[in-house]
Design a protein around this motif. Structure first.
Motif, short mmCIF file in Angstrom:
data_model
loop_
_atom_site.label_atom_id
_atom_site.label_comp_id
_atom_site.label_asym_id
_atom_site.label_seq_id
_atom_site.Cartn_x
_atom_site.Cartn_y
_atom_site.Cartn_z
N ASN A 105 0.83 -1.22 0.00
CA ASN A 105 0.00 0.00 0.00
C ASN A 105 0.86 1.27 0.00
O ASN A 105 0.66 2.18 -0.81
CB ASN A 105 -0.91 -0.03 1.24
N LEU A 106 1.82 1.33 0.91
CA LEU A 106 2.64 2.54 1.04
C LEU A 106 3.56 2.74 -0.16
O LEU A 106 3.78 3.87 -0.61
CB LEU A 106 3.45 2.49 2.33
N LEU A 107 4.10 1.65 -0.69
CA LEU A 107 4.96 1.78 -1.86
C LEU A 107 4.15 2.21 -3.08
O LEU A 107 4.61 3.02 -3.90
CB LEU A 107 5.71 0.47 -2.13
N TYR A 108 2.94 1.68 -3.20
CA TYR A 108 2.10 2.11 -4.32
C TYR A 108 1.82 3.60 -4.25
O TYR A 108 1.93 4.33 -5.25
CB TYR A 108 0.78 1.32 -4.31
N LYS A 109 1.50 4.09 -3.07
CA LYS A 109 1.22 5.52 -2.92
C LYS A 109 2.46 6.37 -3.17
O LYS A 109 2.39 7.44 -3.76
CB LYS A 109 0.66 5.80 -1.53
N ALA A 110 3.61 5.89 -2.72
CA ALA A 110 4.85 6.66 -2.90
C ALA A 110 5.27 6.71 -4.36
O ALA A 110 5.82 7.71 -4.83
CB ALA A 110 5.96 6.05 -2.06
N LEU A 111 4.99 5.64 -5.10
CA LEU A 111 5.50 5.53 -6.46
C LEU A 111 4.48 5.89 -7.53
O LEU A 111 4.78 5.84 -8.73
CB LEU A 111 6.00 4.10 -6.70
N THR A 112 3.27 6.28 -7.13
CA THR A 112 2.25 6.67 -8.09
C THR A 112 2.04 8.18 -8.04
O THR A 112 1.63 8.70 -7.01
CB THR A 112 0.91 5.95 -7.79
N PRO A 113 2.33 8.88 -9.12
CA PRO A 113 2.17 10.34 -9.12
C PRO A 113 0.75 10.75 -8.74
O PRO A 113 -0.23 10.09 -9.12
CB PRO A 113 2.51 10.73 -10.56
N GLY A 114 0.65 11.82 -7.97
CA GLY A 114 -0.66 12.36 -7.62
C GLY A 114 -1.10 12.03 -6.21
O GLY A 114 -2.04 12.66 -5.70
N ASN A 115 -0.46 11.05 -5.56
CA ASN A 115 -0.80 10.76 -4.17
C ASN A 115 -0.18 11.80 -3.25
O ASN A 115 0.86 12.38 -3.58
CB ASN A 115 -0.31 9.36 -3.78
N PRO A 116 -0.80 12.04 -2.09
CA PRO A 116 -0.27 13.09 -1.19
C PRO A 116 1.19 12.88 -0.79
O PRO A 116 1.91 13.84 -0.57
CB PRO A 116 -1.21 13.00 0.02
N LYS A 159 0.80 -1.43 -11.61
CA LYS A 159 2.21 -1.54 -11.97
C LYS A 159 2.59 -0.48 -13.01
O LYS A 159 3.64 0.18 -12.89
CB LYS A 159 2.52 -2.94 -12.51
N ALA A 160 1.74 -0.31 -14.00
CA ALA A 160 2.03 0.66 -15.06
C ALA A 160 2.13 2.07 -14.50
O ALA A 160 2.98 2.86 -14.92
CB ALA A 160 0.95 0.59 -16.14
N ALA A 161 1.28 2.38 -13.54
CA ALA A 161 1.32 3.72 -12.92
C ALA A 161 2.62 3.91 -12.13
O ALA A 161 3.23 4.99 -12.17
CB ALA A 161 0.10 3.91 -12.02
N MET A 162 3.05 2.87 -11.44
CA MET A 162 4.26 2.95 -10.64
C MET A 162 5.51 3.00 -11.52
O MET A 162 6.49 3.67 -11.17
CB MET A 162 4.34 1.75 -9.69
N VAL A 163 5.47 2.30 -12.62
CA VAL A 163 6.65 2.20 -13.49
C VAL A 163 7.07 3.57 -14.01
O VAL A 163 8.26 3.81 -14.26
CB VAL A 163 6.38 1.20 -14.64
N LYS A 164 6.13 4.49 -14.16
CA LYS A 164 6.50 5.83 -14.63
C LYS A 164 7.53 6.47 -13.70
O LYS A 164 8.53 7.04 -14.14
CB LYS A 164 5.26 6.71 -14.72
N THR A 165 7.29 6.37 -12.40
CA THR A 165 8.22 6.94 -11.43
C THR A 165 9.49 6.13 -11.34
O THR A 165 10.60 6.67 -11.30
CB THR A 165 7.55 7.02 -10.04
N PHE A 189 15.36 -4.73 -12.94
CA PHE A 189 14.05 -5.21 -12.49
C PHE A 189 12.97 -4.85 -13.52
O PHE A 189 12.11 -5.68 -13.86
CB PHE A 189 13.70 -4.64 -11.13
N LEU A 190 13.02 -3.62 -14.01
CA LEU A 190 12.03 -3.21 -15.01
C LEU A 190 12.12 -4.09 -16.25
O LEU A 190 11.09 -4.55 -16.77
CB LEU A 190 12.26 -1.74 -15.40
N LYS A 191 13.32 -4.32 -16.73
CA LYS A 191 13.49 -5.14 -17.94
C LYS A 191 13.00 -6.57 -17.70
O LYS A 191 12.33 -7.16 -18.55
CB LYS A 191 14.96 -5.15 -18.37
N LYS A 192 13.30 -7.10 -16.55
CA LYS A 192 12.87 -8.47 -16.25
C LYS A 192 11.36 -8.58 -16.19
O LYS A 192 10.79 -9.63 -16.55
CB LYS A 192 13.48 -8.92 -14.91
#
Length: 684
Positions: A105-116, A159-165, A189-192
Motif C-alpha cells: 500500500n505505502l509503496l504504491y502511494k509513494a511511487l504513483t504520481p498524484g498521491n499526497p 504496476k504501469a502507474a508505478m513504473v513511470k516513477t 528489475f524493469l526489464k525483467k
C-alpha cells in the motif's frame, strides 16, 4: 517492548556459540520492526521517524522533498527486514498490521504520481543526484532476490502507474562508482518485468561498475571501504542470480569471480565472536558487511565458507549491537555505532538510514536446507590459532588484516587513504577498541598527531616566504593545532614488515618534508612500530594507543612502569587493558582524558607518547613503540611487557637506505627494517 534483544530459547546444540538459529533470525527481525512500527498507529500511516538534531537530514528548515526522502528511506530500508519475513510467511503481522499489505500500500502511494506522499519526479527538482536513487536501488535489489513479496499483489494498471516513477529515477543522473549499482538493479528489475528500458545505459553502468574492480575481490569506492563488500559484492551477486546470469552472462561471470575471491578473506575482518570493526564511512550501517555471509551461499560455488562459521560470525555481529540498550533511540537503531554519536555520521544519513545494517537478513531467502542453516556453529580458523596472530595481506586495496588468537580481536590496517578522515586514517582499526575522533590538542587515539613549531607557521607566513619575499595570510592559530595524516600510502610488505607512509601535509608541501615512514611488525595481541620521521622543520608529535571508554562514567586506571630500557604505560577498564611501551625516540609517555570522542562512552583514556624537535633542521628519527591489548582482567607480566629482546639502529642499512633497524624479538624472531626505495614503492 523490551529495551534490547535477548535470544530466547537458544539452541546450543546447533549453535553452541550464539544460540541463534533460523527461527531466531525471524524472531529478531520481528522485534526490530516492532520498534519501527511504534511510530505508526494504523494501516495508512506513513512510516517515518523523529528528527535528530545535528548534521543529518532532514532538519526543521529542510525543503519538502527532503522529508519525502526520509519517508521513502524509512519505507525502503525497513523493507530490508519486512521482505524476508513476508517471503517466509505472507501473513506476518506487526502490531496487528499485515506487513505485505502495508508495504504494498505505502509503496504504491509513494511511487504513483498524484498521491499526497508520492515522490517527486526528477524533472520537478534541479538536475542533480538525490537519495531517491539509492533507495530505488535497495528496493529493487530486494525484489530481484524476493520478487514474490509484494510485486505480485499489484494489478497491471497499478504496476504501469508505478513504473513511470520507477523508470524516471532508474534512468536519471547518478553519481560515480557504487551509485551506478542502484540504477542497475532498478533498470534490471524493469526489464525483467517486461518494461522498456535504455539497454545502452544499463550496459554503460555495468561497464563502469566492473571497471572499478581492483583485485582481491575489492572495488574502488572513493577510497577502499565496506561499500566494496556490501554493494559491489552483495548487491551485484543478487543481481547475478536475479537477472545477470540470464541477460548478461559474461558480466555475471566476472562479478562472480570477484565475489568468490572476496570469500577467501571475508572471515578475517571479524573478531572471533563475530564483532564487526568500526571502519570507513557510513558507520551507522554497521553490520551490512555481514550480508556477505549469506551471499556466499548464493554463489555458484556454495562451498567457499563453512556454513556454521558463516552463521556464527553473522549472528555474532548482529548480537554485538541489538543486545545493547544504548543502541536503540526512539525504538530504532541510533545514528552512531553503539549509541547516538553525531561526529561519526554523515550529512547524507537520516534517522532511517541505520536499517541498512539489516542487510544480512537476506539469509532468510536461503532455503532451510542451506549449509548456512544446517551446519553446526564453529569458530573457523580461530579454533587452531591458539595465542598466535595471523596476517592476511590484500595488496590491491592496500589492507592488512590481523587476527589475534591471544585476544580474539581482529584488526584492519589501511594503506591507501586519500584524505584526513578518522573513518579511514587510523593506523589500526580493532574490532573491540572502536576508533575515537581526532583531538586538536594532540594525543589522538591510534594516529600520529603533528604540530608545526616552524616559526614561519607560528607567525602565519607562507612556508615559501623565503622564495617569494611575500607574506600570505595563513591562519597562525590553526597552524598551532595538531593535525593528522593527510593521506596514507601503501608500500608493501617485506620480510614480515609492513610498510606505509603517513603524509602529514597536503600539497605543495607533502612531497619531501612532512613524511613519517611507517614500519610495523605484528606481535601476539599487538604491534611493534619502528617508524622513521622525515620532518624537515621544527615540530611536535604525539602517537596514541586505542582509547579506553569510561563505561558508566568509571575512569580507567593508569600506571607507569620503568623497566630496563623502556617506559611502560598501562591502562585498564573491566575486561580490557592496554600496554604502551616506548623503546626509542620519544621524550615521554602520558595519559589523557578525552571527552566526546569515544564510540562507547562520553569520556575515555588514551595512552600516548610525545616528542618535540624544536631545533632548525631536525634529524631523521627512529621511533620504536609497542602497543599491546588484552581482553581480560589479568595482570601484565614482565614477559608480556618484554616483546623486544634487543634492537640496533644503523646509520645506513646494508642496502644504503638511511636509518635501518635490526630488531630481535623475545620470541626468537628477527626482522630487519629497511626503508630502501620506500618512496618508489608507494601506491594509493
Amino acid at each position: 517492548m523490551k529495551s534490547s534483544y535477548t535470544v530466547e530459547n537458544p539452541d546450543y546444540q546447533l549453535s553452541p556459540k550464539t544460540g541463534m538459529t533460523r527461527s531466531h533470525y525471524i524472531e529478531l527481525a520481528k522485534y526490530l520492526l516492532e520498534g519501527a512500527f511504534q511510530h505508526i498507529d494504523s494501516f495508512d500511516d506513513i512510516l517515518t521517524f523523529p528528527l535528530i538534531d545535528g548534521k543529518t537530514y532532514p532538519q526543521e528548515d529542510s525543503p519538502a522533498w527532503r522529508f519525502r526522502s526520509l519517508e521513502f528511506e524509512a519505507l525502503e530500508r525497513t523493507f530490508t527486514l519486512a521482505a524476508p519475513l513476508i517471503h517466509n510467511d505472507p501473513e506476518t503481522e506487526i502490531k496487528g498490521i499485515n506487513l505485505r499489505d502495508y508495504y504494498a500500500n505505502l509503496l504504491y502511494k509513494a511511487l504513483t504520481p498524484g498521491n499526497p506522499n508520492s515522490l517527486p519526479m526528477p524533472e520537478d527538482l534541479p538536475d542533480s543526484t538525490y537519495q531517491y536513487t539509492c533507495e530505488f536501488g535497495g528496493l529493487f535489489k530486494t525484489l530481484l532476490l524476493m520478487p514474490d513479496t509484494i510485486w505480485s499483489v499489484y494489478t497491471e494498471e497499478q504496476k504501469a502507474a508505478m513504473v513511470k516513477t520507477i523508470s524516471a529515477w532508474g534512468h536519471h543522473r547518478t553519481t560515480q562508482n557504487n551509485w551506478r549499482i542502484f540504477n542497475i538493479t532498478t533498470l534490471s528489475f524493469l526489464k525483467k518485468q517486461g518494461y522498456e528500458i535504455d539497454d545502452g545505459l544499463l550496459l554503460n553502468h555495468l561497464q563502469w561498475v566492473v571497471s572499478y574492480h581492483s583485485g582481491d575481490g575489492w572495488y574502488l569506492e572513493q577510497t577502499y571501504n565496506y561499500y566494496s563488500i556490501s554493494l559491489f559484492i552483495v548487491y551485484t551477486t543478487i543481481w547475478n542470480r536475479g537477472f545477470g546470469d540470464e541477460y548478461y552472462p559474461e558480466i555475471s561471470k566476472t562479478i562472480e569471480k570477484s565475489a568468490q575471491k572476496l570469500m577467501e578473506s571475508i572471515g578475517n575482518f571479524f573478531g572471533r565472536d563475530g564483532y564487526i570493526n568500526m571502519w570507513s564511512r557510513s558507520i551507522c550501517y554497521r553490520t551490512w558487511v555481514s550480508g556477505a555471509f549469506p551471499v556466499a551461499f548464493m554463489l555458484e560455488n556454495p562451498n567457499l565458507l563453512d556454513g556454521g562459521w558463516a552463521r556464527r560470525l553473522c549472528s555474532g555481529s548482529l548480537l554485538q549491537f541489538v543486545t545493547k540498550e544504548e543502541f536503540f533511540v526512539n525504538g530504532i537503531p541510533s545514528l552512531g555505532f553503539y549509541g547516538q554519536k553525531d561526529y561519526m555520521v554523515q550529512s547524507y544519513s537520516c534517522p532511517a538510514s541505520p536499517f541498512l545494517m539489516f542487510l544480512p537478513f537476506i539469509c532468510l531467502a536461503l532455503p532451510e536446507d542451506s549449509p548456512f542453516w544446517t551446519e553446526t556453529e564453529n569458530d573457523g580458523f580461530w579454533e587452531d590459532l591458539g595465542d598466535a596472530s595471523t596476517q592476511t595481506l590484500l595488496p590491491s586495496p592496500g589492507l592488512m588484516l590481523v587476527n589475534h588468537g591471544k585476544t580474539g580481536t581482529s584488526e584492519i590496517i589501511p594503506g591507501k587513504v586519500y584524505y584526513d578522515d578518522p573513518n579511514y586514517s587510523k593506523l589500526t582499526f580493532n574490532t573491540h577498541f572502536p576508533w575515537e575522533d581526532q583531538n586538536p590538542d594532540g594525543g589522538t587515539s591510534m594516529e600520529y598527531a603533528f604540530r608545526s613549531l616552524d616559526p614561519r607557521d607560528l607567525r602565519g607566513d607562507d612556508i615559501n616566504f623565503y622564495l617569494t619575499g611575500k607574506t600570505v595570510d595563513n591562519d597562525s592559530e590553526l597552524r598551532a593545532k595538531f593535525t593528522h595524516s593527510q593521506n596514507m600510502l601503501f608500500n608493501g610488505q617485506r620480510d614480515g614488515v609492513l610498510y606505509r607512509q603517513a603524509i602529514m601535509r597536503q600539497p605543495p608541501n607533502n612531497g619531501v618534508g612532512y613524511i613519517i615512514d611507517l614500519a610495523e611488525i605484528t606481535l601476539p595481541g599487538g604491534v611493534l612500530r619502528v617508524d622513521r620521521t622525515r620532518l624537515a622543520f621544527e615540530y611536535e608529535l604525539t602517537l596514541g594507543h586505542f582509547g579506553l571508554p569510561h563505561i558508566d562514567g568509571v575512569e580507567a586506571t593508569v600506571e607507569e612502569r620503568k623497566l630496563a630500557d623502556r617506559t611502560v604505560m598501562i591502562a585498564r577498564i573491566p575486561g580490557r587493558s592496554l600496554a604502551f611501551i616506548t623503546y626509542h625516540g620519544w621524550d615521554q609517555a602520558e595519559a589523557m582524558t578525552h571527552d566526546g570522542n569515544n564510540a562507547e562512552a562520553d569520556s575515555s583514556t588514551v595512552l600516548f607518547a610525545r616528542k618535540t624537535a624544536p631545533k632548525v633542521n631536525p634529524k631523521m628519527e627512529i621511533l620504536i613503540t609497542a602497543m599491546l591489548h588484552k581482553m581480560d582482567d589479568s595482570e601484565w607480566t614482565e614477559e608480556e611487557l618484554s616483546p623486544v629482546k634487543d634492537f640496533t639502529i644503523q646509520t645506513f642499512a646494508p642496502s644504503g637506505s638511511p636509518c635501518g633497524v635490526q630488531v630481535n624479538l623475545s620470541s626468537g624472531a628477527s626482522h630487519h627494517v629497511d626503508y630502501q626505495n620506500i618512496d618508489g614503492l608507494r601506491t594509493c
